[in-house]
Design an enzyme around this catalytic site. Sequence first.
Site, PDB file in Angstrom:
ATOM      1  N   LYS A   1       0.846  -1.207   0.000  1.00 37.79           N
ATOM      2  CA  LYS A   1       0.000   0.000   0.000  1.00 37.79           C
ATOM      3  C   LYS A   1       0.869   1.241   0.000  1.00 37.79           C
ATOM      4  O   LYS A   1       2.049   1.230   0.353  1.00 37.79           O
ATOM      5  CB  LYS A   1      -0.939   0.006   1.208  1.00 37.79           C
ATOM      6  CG  LYS A   1      -0.255  -0.081   2.591  1.00 37.79           C
ATOM      7  CD  LYS A   1       0.205   1.246   3.149  1.00 37.79           C
ATOM      8  CE  LYS A   1       0.845   1.105   4.515  1.00 37.79           C
ATOM      9  NZ  LYS A   1       1.501   2.353   4.981  1.00 37.79           N
TER      10      LYS A   1
ATOM     11  N   ASP B   1      -2.217  -2.295   9.715  1.00 40.40           N
ATOM     12  CA  ASP B   1      -2.284  -2.305   8.254  1.00 40.40           C
ATOM     13  C   ASP B   1      -2.851  -3.607   7.684  1.00 40.40           C
ATOM     14  O   ASP B   1      -3.174  -3.670   6.499  1.00 40.40           O
ATOM     15  CB  ASP B   1      -0.894  -2.085   7.645  1.00 40.40           C
ATOM     16  CG  ASP B   1      -0.425  -0.644   7.758  1.00 40.40           C
ATOM     17  OD1 ASP B   1      -1.277   0.244   7.932  1.00 40.40           O
ATOM     18  OD2 ASP B   1       0.799  -0.418   7.676  1.00 40.40           O
TER      19      ASP B   1
END
Length: 319
Positions: free
Chosen positions: A27, A157
């Site tokens: 990401k 995350d």
Amino acid sequence: MNHPGTTPFARLTAAPPPSARVRAPGKVNLSLRVGALQDDGYHPLVSVFQAVALFEEVTATQVLPGSGVSLTVDGPQAAAVPLDISNLAWRAALLLAAHTGVEPDVALHVRKGVPVAGGMAGGSADAAAALVACDALWETGVPRSELVELAAQLGSDVPFCLLGHTAVGTGRGHLLTPAMTRGEFHWVFGASDRGLSTPAVFAAFDELTQGGAPPVGLEDDTALMQALRAGDPTALGAALHNDLQDAALSLRPELARTLEIAHETGALGAIVSGSGPTVAALARSRQHALAIAATWTAEGAADTVWTTTGPAHGARQTS
């Protein structure tokens, strides 16, 4: 010797053990806003994540009962990845086994595709992929919503790597709301062989702000959210934001030159990704991304350079 009228036996080979292969994305933080350290030891966060098409691939293979968990890794920077219970993929397997009541017997193999310790959630992607792969291998049938809850126990995350695409994260970054996004964005990532410790970056942030960071809220990212909905890369580049960037630069001043070169090469925006040290640059097109990458390489501004696109899908089984 074969007797007349007989047929030789076919050579028998053992069937490979059952396995499941899952890919999960890295990401980039399009925006990361960090509040002051709280009494619980966490910083409140508001982050806009975008999954990018750099993937970690985890294969979970059946082993004999009582074998426990094992882990192997290959790919870029594989030597930097721990091969024990400190690895998030290993912990994901143990967590799913405990949650479902199965024995944690599995051989995990990770193929790296995301920079290690680069602020791009490579370890979190491993955990997300391991949850999905072990669920498929063990046929435990855990609903995706429960997998997201388990993912949050592994790290802030991990839920996003499970879901992918583009999302707003609040709390510690683990409470996710999908964000409407149009079109495709072209990214260049400059990674360093020397990682940056996330706790060290947050400690530097606390020192720089002297504990006085302002409250965080999504209203600060109105322009960014509008750029995503419009599919406008120029507006998105102008709206990129990272409250941890100054802290990362204080620990790794050479990253300032990497950012400067990106801007000199016409990047629509450039930012330290998450806690760093990876630098993300938004390009106008695939060709422009390759030009930025070539300049970084020629200038020695990054140890490894990657070009890719976003948004990308979340953890998904491939076999």
